[in-house]
Design an enzyme around this catalytic site. Structure first.
Site, PDB file in Angstrom:
ATOM      1  N   CYS A 236      47.944  29.416  41.570  1.00 14.49           N
ATOM      2  CA  CYS A 236      46.991  30.404  41.838  1.00 14.49           C
ATOM      3  C   CYS A 236      47.581  31.585  40.821  1.00 14.49           C
ATOM      4  O   CYS A 236      48.735  31.998  41.422  1.00 14.49           O
ATOM      5  CB  CYS A 236      47.187  30.836  43.536  1.00 14.49           C
TER       6      CYS A 236
ATOM      7  N   CYS B 110      48.629  34.711  43.217  1.00 15.33           N
ATOM      8  CA  CYS B 110      49.442  34.135  44.859  1.00 15.33           C
ATOM      9  C   CYS B 110      50.908  33.827  44.304  1.00 15.33           C
ATOM     10  O   CYS B 110      52.131  34.250  44.615  1.00 15.33           O
ATOM     11  CB  CYS B 110      49.544  32.398  44.891  1.00 15.33           C
TER      12      CYS B 110
ATOM     13  N   ASN C  12      33.703  40.068  42.793  1.00 12.95           N
ATOM     14  CA  ASN C  12      32.922  39.552  42.503  1.00 12.95           C
ATOM     15  C   ASN C  12      32.934  37.934  43.002  1.00 12.95           C
ATOM     16  O   ASN C  12      34.048  37.519  43.489  1.00 12.95           O
ATOM     17  CB  ASN C  12      33.541  39.162  40.433  1.00 12.95           C
TER      18      ASN C  12
ATOM     19  N   HIS D 254      40.669  34.020  44.017  1.00  6.84           N
ATOM     20  CA  HIS D 254      41.825  34.607  45.910  1.00  6.84           C
ATOM     21  C   HIS D 254      41.495  36.020  45.719  1.00  6.84           C
ATOM     22  O   HIS D 254      40.953  36.874  44.692  1.00  6.84           O
ATOM     23  CB  HIS D 254      43.200  34.810  44.491  1.00  6.84           C
TER      24      HIS D 254
ATOM     25  N   HIS E 169      39.567  39.619  46.161  1.00  4.40           N
ATOM     26  CA  HIS E 169      40.181  40.916  44.890  1.00  4.40           C
ATOM     27  C   HIS E 169      39.418  41.360  44.951  1.00  4.40           C
ATOM     28  O   HIS E 169      37.739  41.343  44.533  1.00  4.40           O
ATOM     29  CB  HIS E 169      41.268  40.213  43.935  1.00  4.40           C
TER      30      HIS E 169
END
Ligand code: 5GP
Ligand code: ZN
Length: 119
Positions: A10, A13, A93, A104, A106
């Site tokens: 990711c 991450c 989104n 992830h 956000h």
């Protein structure tokens, strides 16, 4: 976007851990903020959970305070960026139809000019 993508693959991450360098504007134990690599507005920041949650659709009830904190951090950073009185937009989104690319959780913090609203 693949919600099953592992944390180790990711990109957010990797930014959280410092493996991918980024200009971190805010960081605490729950949330961090950095500029979007492809800004669509004069101010375009990403407010990201430290916890790897694939999307809003995958948040648990226990994550509700975290999402609230992301909004609070976004407001604080928006004020620091001089946007509090001018206006700004927070966008999450979730999933393919919303155009989510990075799986992830956000929030986009966008401002610095008059924004359009077209869908
Ligand atoms: P999404 O479409 O998933 O809501 O938004 C993902 C955002 O992350 C996009 O606006 C994209 O430009 C940004 N982004 C993707 N990869 C990176 C990266 O490696 N660094 C930074 N700073 N932003 C990224
Ligand atoms: Zn992640």
């Amino acid at each position: 976007m693949n919600p099953k993508q592992s944390k180790t693959d990711c990109v957010f991450c990797k930014i959280a851990s410092g493996e991918i360098p980024s200009k971190i504007l805010y960081r605490d134990e729950d949330v961090f903020v950095f500029p979007d690599i492809n800004p669509l507005t004069p101010v375009h920041l990403l407010v990201v959970s430290m916890k790897h949650i694939p999307s809003l659709a995958y948040m648990a009830d226990a994550d509700t305070p975290l999402v609230g904190k992301m909004v609070a951090v976004a407001n604080k950073v928006a004020r620091e960026q001089g946007l509090a009185d001018k206006g700004y937009r927070l966008t999450i989104n979730s999933g393919a139809d919303a155009g989510q690319l990075v799986p992830h959780l956000h929030m986009h913090l966008m401002g610095g000019r008059r924004l359009r609203w077209e869908h």
